[in-house]
Scaffold this motif. Structure first.
Motif, PDB file in Angstrom:
ATOM      1  N   PRO A  30      17.591  41.743 -58.084  1.00 36.98           N
ATOM      2  CA  PRO A  30      18.837  41.977 -57.765  1.00 36.98           C
ATOM      3  C   PRO A  30      19.754  41.040 -57.234  1.00 36.98           C
ATOM      4  O   PRO A  30      20.821  41.027 -57.420  1.00 36.98           O
ATOM      5  N   LEU A  31      19.095  39.976 -57.131  1.00 31.07           N
ATOM      6  CA  LEU A  31      19.812  38.715 -56.545  1.00 31.07           C
ATOM      7  C   LEU A  31      20.595  38.022 -57.710  1.00 31.07           C
ATOM      8  O   LEU A  31      21.631  37.594 -57.286  1.00 31.07           O
ATOM      9  N   VAL A  32      20.076  38.358 -58.752  1.00 23.95           N
ATOM     10  CA  VAL A  32      20.728  37.653 -59.790  1.00 23.95           C
ATOM     11  C   VAL A  32      21.594  38.901 -60.914  1.00 23.95           C
ATOM     12  O   VAL A  32      22.838  38.439 -60.985  1.00 23.95           O
ATOM     13  N   SER A  33      21.125  39.800 -60.934  1.00 20.91           N
ATOM     14  CA  SER A  33      21.811  41.084 -61.622  1.00 20.91           C
ATOM     15  C   SER A  33      22.975  41.325 -60.791  1.00 20.91           C
ATOM     16  O   SER A  33      23.959  41.736 -61.278  1.00 20.91           O
ATOM     17  N   GLY A  34      23.042  41.339 -59.356  1.00 22.94           N
ATOM     18  CA  GLY A  34      24.084  41.864 -58.650  1.00 22.94           C
ATOM     19  C   GLY A  34      25.206  41.232 -58.874  1.00 22.94           C
ATOM     20  O   GLY A  34      26.398  41.771 -59.094  1.00 22.94           O
ATOM     21  N   PRO A  35      25.480  39.597 -58.653  1.00 21.51           N
ATOM     22  CA  PRO A  35      26.529  39.146 -58.803  1.00 21.51           C
ATOM     23  C   PRO A  35      26.932  39.110 -60.334  1.00 21.51           C
ATOM     24  O   PRO A  35      28.299  39.112 -60.304  1.00 21.51           O
ATOM     25  N   LEU A  36      26.204  39.238 -61.049  1.00 22.00           N
ATOM     26  CA  LEU A  36      26.540  39.377 -62.621  1.00 22.00           C
ATOM     27  C   LEU A  36      27.306  40.678 -63.004  1.00 22.00           C
ATOM     28  O   LEU A  36      28.357  40.623 -63.597  1.00 22.00           O
ATOM     29  N   ILE A  37      26.792  41.727 -62.425  1.00 26.12           N
ATOM     30  CA  ILE A  37      27.656  42.981 -62.431  1.00 26.12           C
ATOM     31  C   ILE A  37      28.793  43.014 -61.810  1.00 26.12           C
ATOM     32  O   ILE A  37      29.977  43.366 -62.283  1.00 26.12           O
ATOM     33  N   GLY A  38      28.766  42.406 -60.600  1.00 24.65           N
ATOM     34  CA  GLY A  38      30.100  42.307 -59.714  1.00 24.65           C
ATOM     35  C   GLY A  38      31.162  41.496 -60.638  1.00 24.65           C
ATOM     36  O   GLY A  38      32.233  41.728 -60.428  1.00 24.65           O
ATOM     37  N   TRP A  39      30.532  40.471 -61.157  1.00 24.48           N
ATOM     38  CA  TRP A  39      31.792  39.603 -61.937  1.00 24.48           C
ATOM     39  C   TRP A  39      32.043  40.296 -63.126  1.00 24.48           C
ATOM     40  O   TRP A  39      33.395  39.948 -63.421  1.00 24.48           O
ATOM     41  N   LEU A  40      31.405  40.947 -63.687  1.00 20.70           N
ATOM     42  CA  LEU A  40      31.851  41.939 -65.031  1.00 20.70           C
ATOM     43  C   LEU A  40      32.818  42.746 -64.349  1.00 20.70           C
ATOM     44  O   LEU A  40      33.768  43.269 -65.039  1.00 20.70           O
ATOM     45  N   LEU A  41      32.424  43.380 -63.367  1.00 21.03           N
ATOM     46  CA  LEU A  41      33.511  44.468 -62.767  1.00 21.03           C
ATOM     47  C   LEU A  41      34.747  44.017 -61.949  1.00 21.03           C
ATOM     48  O   LEU A  41      35.693  44.788 -61.516  1.00 21.03           O
ATOM     49  N   GLY A  42      34.739  42.738 -61.860  1.00 22.94           N
ATOM     50  CA  GLY A  42      36.008  41.905 -61.106  1.00 22.94           C
ATOM     51  C   GLY A  42      35.704  41.656 -59.625  1.00 22.94           C
ATOM     52  O   GLY A  42      36.747  41.298 -58.844  1.00 22.94           O
ATOM     53  N   ASN A  43      34.443  41.925 -59.180  1.00 19.56           N
ATOM     54  CA  ASN A  43      34.551  41.551 -57.632  1.00 19.56           C
ATOM     55  C   ASN A  43      32.769  40.918 -57.553  1.00 19.56           C
ATOM     56  O   ASN A  43      32.085  41.787 -56.824  1.00 19.56           O
ATOM     57  N   TRP A  44      32.960  39.682 -57.521  1.00 22.38           N
ATOM     58  CA  TRP A  44      31.640  39.172 -57.410  1.00 22.38           C
ATOM     59  C   TRP A  44      30.808  39.088 -56.035  1.00 22.38           C
ATOM     60  O   TRP A  44      29.814  39.060 -55.930  1.00 22.38           O
ATOM     61  N   GLN A  45      31.958  38.880 -55.049  1.00 24.56           N
ATOM     62  CA  GLN A  45      31.482  38.981 -53.618  1.00 24.56           C
ATOM     63  C   GLN A  45      30.561  40.056 -53.223  1.00 24.56           C
ATOM     64  O   GLN A  45      29.675  40.020 -52.518  1.00 24.56           O
ATOM     65  N   ASP A  46      31.281  41.255 -53.714  1.00 26.54           N
ATOM     66  CA  ASP A  46      30.694  42.689 -53.432  1.00 26.54           C
ATOM     67  C   ASP A  46      29.296  42.666 -53.832  1.00 26.54           C
ATOM     68  O   ASP A  46      28.283  43.074 -53.466  1.00 26.54           O
ATOM     69  N   GLY A  47      29.331  42.276 -55.161  1.00 29.36           N
ATOM     70  CA  GLY A  47      27.952  42.546 -56.195  1.00 29.36           C
ATOM     71  C   GLY A  47      27.067  41.351 -55.428  1.00 29.36           C
ATOM     72  O   GLY A  47      25.805  41.687 -55.443  1.00 29.36           O
TER      73      GLY A  47
END
Length: 75
Positions: A30-47
């Motif tokens: 989750p520490l890797v995939s969370g920011p990546l999915i957040g970056w894809l959706l436009g909000n990497w901080q929340d990811g």
């Protein structure tokens, strides 16, 4: 929005490959995939925040010591 959903599905496919013996690159963490999915959706901080919280839960699930990790290939 459809483009982002397709990219998230591709990332999910890579994460499922990471749980097998092939292509292990920590995509399923989750520490890797969370920011990546957040970056894809436009909000990497929340990811990142969600990834850190889910990583803490994941650490509770990962066996330490002599515990046997559940094998998904048995079923």
């Amino acid at each position: 929005m459809e483009k982002e959903i397709i990219l998230v599905l591709i990332l999910g496919g890579l994460a499922s490959l990471d749980l097998t013996e092939a292509f292990q690159s920590m995509w399923s963490q989750p520490l890797v995939s969370g920011p990546l999915i957040g970056w894809l959706l436009g909000n990497w901080q929340d990811g990142l925040l969600i990834g850190v919280l889910l990583q803490l839960l994941w650490l509770w699930y990962v066996p330490l010591g002599i515990a046997v990790f559940p094998d998904a290939a048995v079923g």
